[in-house]
Scaffold this active site. Structure first.
Site, PDB file in Angstrom:
ATOM      1  N   GLU A 149      33.444  28.446  34.549  1.00 27.19           N
ATOM      2  CA  GLU A 149      33.634  27.571  33.161  1.00 27.19           C
ATOM      3  C   GLU A 149      33.554  26.493  33.125  1.00 27.19           C
ATOM      4  O   GLU A 149      34.559  25.361  33.233  1.00 27.19           O
ATOM      5  CB  GLU A 149      35.208  27.905  32.906  1.00 27.19           C
ATOM      6  N   GLU A 306      35.376  38.246  32.374  1.00 29.12           N
ATOM      7  CA  GLU A 306      36.526  38.214  32.623  1.00 29.12           C
ATOM      8  C   GLU A 306      37.499  38.632  31.439  1.00 29.12           C
ATOM      9  O   GLU A 306      37.116  38.216  30.392  1.00 29.12           O
ATOM     10  CB  GLU A 306      37.201  36.672  33.166  1.00 29.12           C
TER      11      GLU A 306
HETATM   12  C1  GLA Z   1      39.608  31.380  33.416  1.00 28.23           C
HETATM   13  C2  GLA Z   1      39.171  31.280  34.792  1.00 28.23           C
HETATM   14  C3  GLA Z   1      39.857  32.167  35.980  1.00 28.23           C
HETATM   15  C4  GLA Z   1      41.018  32.411  35.828  1.00 28.23           C
HETATM   16  C5  GLA Z   1      41.456  32.679  34.267  1.00 28.23           C
HETATM   17  C6  GLA Z   1      42.880  33.297  34.010  1.00 28.23           C
HETATM   18  O1  GLA Z   1      38.928  32.278  32.821  1.00 28.23           O
HETATM   19  O2  GLA Z   1      37.634  31.243  35.043  1.00 28.23           O
HETATM   20  O3  GLA Z   1      39.461  31.582  37.366  1.00 28.23           O
HETATM   21  O4  GLA Z   1      41.917  31.010  35.946  1.00 28.23           O
HETATM   22  O5  GLA Z   1      41.035  31.833  33.190  1.00 28.23           O
HETATM   23  O6  GLA Z   1      43.059  33.550  32.729  1.00 28.23           O
END
Ligand code: GLA
Ligand code: ZN
Length: 660
Positions: A149, A306
């Site tokens: 991210e 995710e």
């Molecule tokens: C993001 C991050 C993860 C985690 C999630 C939690 O997407 O990439 O590492 O922290 O948020 O929702």
């Protein structure tokens, strides 16, 4: 990645459990039960992989990867650059970011490294090389996940120098830069490059083209860092494939540009379901819009990298998904073109920031916990749908979403500084099309419009010469275009277009803008359809643009403002152009307006909806190749075709065969 079924699994952070072999063994057993076939490893493993500078310990990771593989579970392997170890940040301050107020951060959190620091890049290069050497040709590793991210910005001296180099490459001379930035105003002409600084709360923030270039530069820096990591791995693993996980409505990187540098687009999806202000259908549509955006990144299937099987821990209120929502969300993801349903994270952490974040396996480790049993059910359904991966989607409508436009639009002071609601505007067009079962993709001003029948251009404030021409050519050869208010205002340097506007589109639209009026929150102007027009009466809000039609070849009004000094001016109009036509929408209207507008437009264009008959309210249909997925986003059972759909239920047809 080819030939693989739908991926099911997610982020697995076993470095937290290396002293608990019983838990690691139970993980494999539970993964098999949950039909997990893929995990993402290594996202935050740096301190376990290089506990001290230059001391690499990769054996534990190799053991985990191979044990999983022996049990039929493949790995998406991440580079660990998102979260650096304390020893690194402590010994080398330059890797820590400097904030906009010019304060260097202390060691903290993650995703906050200086992307310019040669020292940081060197450390990342070394660890990435170790990983590539060890796992570059490992059959267990199916994909590389670069960092995590990416986002944010750094204002350190290294980044300032790099910014000036970037500006030199863009403008060539200070004279050209001053002209592009209209720096003469308020006497801001720059005479040496060193006078230029990134925007700061206590510094420059009034030269809006500078702020726009800073956003472009920061985006380019992230993309450059991604390329650097990708190429480091590729050098030792020539066949490796890459992704980078992107985010919901994220503003900081031009994702269309970034997506060119990866093989597969992926994103992390954490909607808040059951908000008091939103129905389940509305949340589903909001998510669908993002899925379609990420599908559009490469015009091919993407990965959901995710999601939470239950809840998050970082929203103001972390709501549980009600029974059935996890499945609804998972199948919706696949319907919109994803080849995976992956979660964050497999097993809940015991401590630290995310200990209360939903996970497939909770602290109790129980198989009868709802998050686990629902994940098993999703896994079973994904196995039944495995053939869906091969198929692409049909091109129907494209909505223009352009990062540079968004930056310029929101970075300007103008008719409404209280918020322009760019995404809100996009959403109204998207929701109406999606509810009508029309496939929507997104593209920026470099998009190829070939194959689409309808192109929607909402608030394209920054309009390039090339794209204005492309839109006209598209209509000329038979395409239909919808252009809204506050379009064609400035060029790529945020310099106002001189002469008639919407720039480059006045002939296409058969009208020109004369004024624009900002509305207070809640303030509206009534608009009424002209005789014979089937559009509903509606209310204009946010911005009311006033236009007059061209004397020769005028637009035909469909709706007019019925109040205020601009009464009788077009609120909606249509104009024939070449073999196609262009619609003009002068303001933001009630949702109902768009439903009728797009339902009629789709009919007129002969766009085939995903489901041939009208569906009950709150039921959405999406087509992916020969598959049609129909989802009941309401709390009541509904009947669709021959099928009874329970609340939040999904039915899937392949050709005319009901397969789920
Ligand atoms: C993001 C991050 C993860 C985690 C999630 C939690 O997407 O990439 O590492 O922290 O948020 O929702
Ligand atoms: Zn920096």
């Amino acid at each position: 990645m080819q030939g693989l079924k739908l991926l099911h699994g997610g982020d697995y952070n076993p470095e937290q459990w290396l002293d608990r072999p019983d838990i690691l063994a139970q993980d494999i057993e539970l993964m098999k039960k949950a039909r997990v076939n893929t995990v993402t490893l290594g996202v935050f493993s740096w301190s376990a992989l290089e506990p001290q500078e230059g001391m690499y310990t990769l054996d534990w990771l190799a053991d985990i990867i191979h044990n999983l593989y022996a049990n039929g579970i493949r790995t998406i392997l991440a580079t660990p650059s998102a979260a650096r170890p304390a020893w690194l940040a402590h010994k080398y301050p330059e890797v820590r970011r400097v904030r906009a107020d010019r304060v260097r951060e202390l060691y903290n959190r993650r995703q906050n490294y200086c992307y310019t620091s040669p020292l940081y890049r060197d450390k990342v290069r070394r660890i990435d090389q170790k990983l590539a050497q060890r796992f570059g040709s490992d059959p267990a590793v199916i994909l590389w996940h670069i960092s995590n991210e990416m986002g944010g910005d750094c204002h350190c001296e290294l980044c300032q120098a790099e910014f000036r180099r970037w500006l030199q490459a863009r403008y060539g001379s200070l004279q050209a830069l001053n002209k592009a930035w209209n720096a003469r105003f308020w006497s801001h002409d720059y005479t040496v490059w060193e006078q230029i600084e990134s925007p700061a709360p206590q510094g420059e923030n009034a030269v809006q083209a500078l702020a726009l270039d800073w956003k472009r530069f920061v985006s380019d820096r992230h993309i450059d860092f991604l390329k650097f990591e990708r190429d480091t791995v590729k050098e030792l693993a020539p066949d490796a494939k890459f992704t980078a996980n992107m985010m919901y409505r994220f503003d900081g990187i031009d994702y269309f540009k970034m997506a060119k540098e990866i093989d597969v687009a992926s994103w992390d999806n954490y909607p808040t379901w059951h908000k008091p202000t939103e129905t389940v259908e509305e949340t589903a549509l909001d998510t669908a819009m993002m899925h379609d955006l990420f599908y559009s990144m490469k015009g091919k299937p993407f990965l959901l990298m995710e999601s939470s099987p239950s809840f998050t821990n970082w929203q103001p209120i972390s709501k549980q998904k009600k029974p059935g929502i996890a499945e609804l969300a998972a199948l919706q993801t696949v319907a919109h073109g994803a080849d995976s349903v992956l979660y964050f994270q497999w097993r809940a952490s015991r401590g630290a920031e995310e200990k209360f974040h939903g996970a497939v396996v909770g602290h109790d480790g129980r198989q009868d916990a709802r998050a686990f049993t629902e994940t098993v059910q999703v896994g079973e359904k994904l196995e039944k749908l495995s053939e869906i991966t091969a198929v692409q989607r049909e091109k129907q409508a494209l909505i223009v979403h352009d990062w540079q436009n968004k930056w310029a639009l929101e970075g300007s002071c103008g008719p409404r500084n209280a918020g322009l609601g760019y995404w809100d505007e996009l959403k109204r067009h998207y929701n109406a099309l999606a509810r009508a079962g029309i496939a929507v993709e997104f593209g920026d001003e470099t998009a190829d419009l070939t194959g689409y029948r309808l192109v929607v251009v909402p608030m394209l404030y920054l309009l390039t010469d090339a794209f204005a021409k492309k839109l006209c050519d598209f209509a000329q050869s038979g395409g239909t275009i919808v252009v809204t208010y506050w379009t064609g205002v400035v060029d790529e340097s945020d310099l106002c277009r001189l002469g008639d506007t919407p720039y480059g589109l006045t002939k296409l639209l058969g009208l020109r803008r004369t004024e624009i009026d900002g509305m207070y929150d809640g303030e509206t102007r009534r608009c009424t359809p002209v005789d014979g027009c089937t559009l509903p009466e509606t209310q204009a809000s946010i911005l009311c643009e006033v236009a007059v039609h061209n004397d020769n070849d005028p637009a035909k009004p469909l709706c007019v403002y019925a109040e205020d000094y601009f009464a009788q001016h077009p609120a909606a109009a249509v104009h024939k152009y070449g073999a196609g036509r262009a619609y003009y929408l002068a303001s933001r209207f009630d949702e109902d307006f768009y439903r009728t507008f797009y339902r009629d437009a789709a009919k007129e264009l002969g766009l085939t909806p995903a489901w041939p008959q009208p569906l009950p309210a709150g039921v959405l249909a999406v087509k992916r190749g020969n598959f049609v997925l129909v989802q009941n986003c309401t709390e009541q059972p509904v009947t669709v075709g021959e099928r009874e759909l329970p609340r939040y239920g999904t039915a899937v047809w392949n050709e005319s065969q009901c397969v789920l």
